[in-house]
Write a protein that holds these residues in place. Structure first.
Motif, PDB file in Angstrom:
ATOM      1  N   GLY A   1     -15.078 -13.077  16.805  1.00 47.22           N
ATOM      2  CA  GLY A   1     -16.076 -12.025  16.720  1.00 47.22           C
ATOM      3  C   GLY A   1     -16.684 -11.962  15.330  1.00 47.22           C
ATOM      4  O   GLY A   1     -16.003 -12.178  14.331  1.00 47.22           O
ATOM      5  N   VAL A   2     -17.973 -11.666  15.288  1.00 43.82           N
ATOM      6  CA  VAL A   2     -18.676 -11.478  14.025  1.00 43.82           C
ATOM      7  C   VAL A   2     -19.358 -10.124  14.089  1.00 43.82           C
ATOM      8  O   VAL A   2     -20.052  -9.819  15.063  1.00 43.82           O
ATOM      9  CB  VAL A   2     -19.729 -12.587  13.791  1.00 43.82           C
ATOM     10  CG1 VAL A   2     -20.463 -12.363  12.475  1.00 43.82           C
ATOM     11  CG2 VAL A   2     -19.088 -13.961  13.822  1.00 43.82           C
TER      12      VAL A   2
ATOM     13  N   THR B   1     -20.501 -10.803   1.165  1.00 45.43           N
ATOM     14  CA  THR B   1     -19.053 -10.952   1.096  1.00 45.43           C
ATOM     15  C   THR B   1     -18.535 -10.818   2.516  1.00 45.43           C
ATOM     16  O   THR B   1     -19.239 -10.320   3.412  1.00 45.43           O
ATOM     17  CB  THR B   1     -18.396  -9.904   0.180  1.00 45.43           C
ATOM     18  OG1 THR B   1     -18.748  -8.602   0.641  1.00 45.43           O
ATOM     19  CG2 THR B   1     -18.825 -10.075  -1.259  1.00 45.43           C
ATOM     20  N   PHE B   2     -17.286 -11.247   2.737  1.00 46.96           N
ATOM     21  CA  PHE B   2     -16.761 -11.326   4.093  1.00 46.96           C
ATOM     22  C   PHE B   2     -15.345 -10.800   4.158  1.00 46.96           C
ATOM     23  O   PHE B   2     -14.557 -10.983   3.232  1.00 46.96           O
ATOM     24  CB  PHE B   2     -16.792 -12.792   4.571  1.00 46.96           C
ATOM     25  CG  PHE B   2     -18.150 -13.402   4.410  1.00 46.96           C
ATOM     26  CD1 PHE B   2     -19.109 -13.229   5.380  1.00 46.96           C
ATOM     27  CD2 PHE B   2     -18.479 -14.118   3.264  1.00 46.96           C
ATOM     28  CE1 PHE B   2     -20.378 -13.762   5.219  1.00 46.96           C
ATOM     29  CE2 PHE B   2     -19.737 -14.657   3.093  1.00 46.96           C
ATOM     30  CZ  PHE B   2     -20.692 -14.475   4.076  1.00 46.96           C
ATOM     31  N   LEU B   3     -15.053 -10.161   5.269  1.00 46.79           N
ATOM     32  CA  LEU B   3     -13.692  -9.757   5.582  1.00 46.79           C
ATOM     33  C   LEU B   3     -13.246 -10.547   6.797  1.00 46.79           C
ATOM     34  O   LEU B   3     -14.000 -10.678   7.772  1.00 46.79           O
ATOM     35  CB  LEU B   3     -13.609  -8.264   5.888  1.00 46.79           C
ATOM     36  CG  LEU B   3     -14.005  -7.299   4.780  1.00 46.79           C
ATOM     37  CD1 LEU B   3     -13.922  -5.863   5.293  1.00 46.79           C
ATOM     38  CD2 LEU B   3     -13.142  -7.487   3.552  1.00 46.79           C
ATOM     39  N   LEU B   4     -12.047 -11.065   6.747  1.00 49.48           N
ATOM     40  CA  LEU B   4     -11.449 -11.788   7.873  1.00 49.48           C
ATOM     41  C   LEU B   4     -10.286 -10.940   8.358  1.00 49.48           C
ATOM     42  O   LEU B   4      -9.299 -10.771   7.641  1.00 49.48           O
ATOM     43  CB  LEU B   4     -10.985 -13.164   7.415  1.00 49.48           C
ATOM     44  CG  LEU B   4     -10.247 -14.038   8.429  1.00 49.48           C
ATOM     45  CD1 LEU B   4     -11.086 -14.259   9.678  1.00 49.48           C
ATOM     46  CD2 LEU B   4      -9.871 -15.356   7.798  1.00 49.48           C
TER      47      LEU B   4
ATOM     48  N   VAL C   1     -14.717 -11.495  11.882  1.00 51.00           N
ATOM     49  CA  VAL C   1     -15.314 -11.631  10.555  1.00 51.00           C
ATOM     50  C   VAL C   1     -16.364 -10.531  10.391  1.00 51.00           C
ATOM     51  O   VAL C   1     -17.262 -10.402  11.215  1.00 51.00           O
ATOM     52  CB  VAL C   1     -15.961 -13.021  10.372  1.00 51.00           C
ATOM     53  CG1 VAL C   1     -16.703 -13.098   9.045  1.00 51.00           C
ATOM     54  CG2 VAL C   1     -14.905 -14.108  10.473  1.00 51.00           C
ATOM     55  N   ASP C   2     -16.206  -9.741   9.334  1.00 45.18           N
ATOM     56  CA  ASP C   2     -17.197  -8.732   8.977  1.00 45.18           C
ATOM     57  C   ASP C   2     -18.105  -9.305   7.892  1.00 45.18           C
ATOM     58  O   ASP C   2     -17.615  -9.860   6.906  1.00 45.18           O
ATOM     59  CB  ASP C   2     -16.532  -7.461   8.451  1.00 45.18           C
ATOM     60  CG  ASP C   2     -15.717  -6.750   9.526  1.00 45.18           C
ATOM     61  OD1 ASP C   2     -16.158  -6.764  10.689  1.00 45.18           O
ATOM     62  OD2 ASP C   2     -14.675  -6.172   9.190  1.00 45.18           O
TER      63      ASP C   2
END
Length: 80
Positions: free
Chosen positions: A2-3, A51-54, A71-72
């Motif tokens: 999911g994104v 930036t990304f959060l997993l 992934v955000d």
């Protein structure tokens, strides 16, 4: 996988979330390349500054993506 897109990233993507199928062993960089190719240059430009959060934890482009991960995508935020 999911994104989820937030703020300007959602605007550039044209959606707030989506599901993406990637091969086993794919990295965050692979995901970003696939998203930019699928959604166009406007999103690719935004992704370069995000930036990304997993799964809720900060992630780097070389990080592997486990099956079922979320992934955000967080664009830069201005504030005052």
């Amino acid at each position: 996988m999911g994104v989820r897109y937030f703020a300007g990233a959602a605007e550039a993507a044209g959606v707030e979330e989506e599901r993406v199928a990637l091969p086993t062993g794919a990295t965050l960089a692979d995901l970003l390349a696939a998203l930019g190719a699928a959604r166009g240059p406007a999103l690719a430009r935004v992704l370069a500054a995000c930036t990304f959060l997993l799964d809720g934890v900060g992630a780097e482009r070389g990080d592997p993506l486990p099956a079922g991960a979320v992934v955000d995508v967080l664009p830069p935020f201005a504030g005052g």
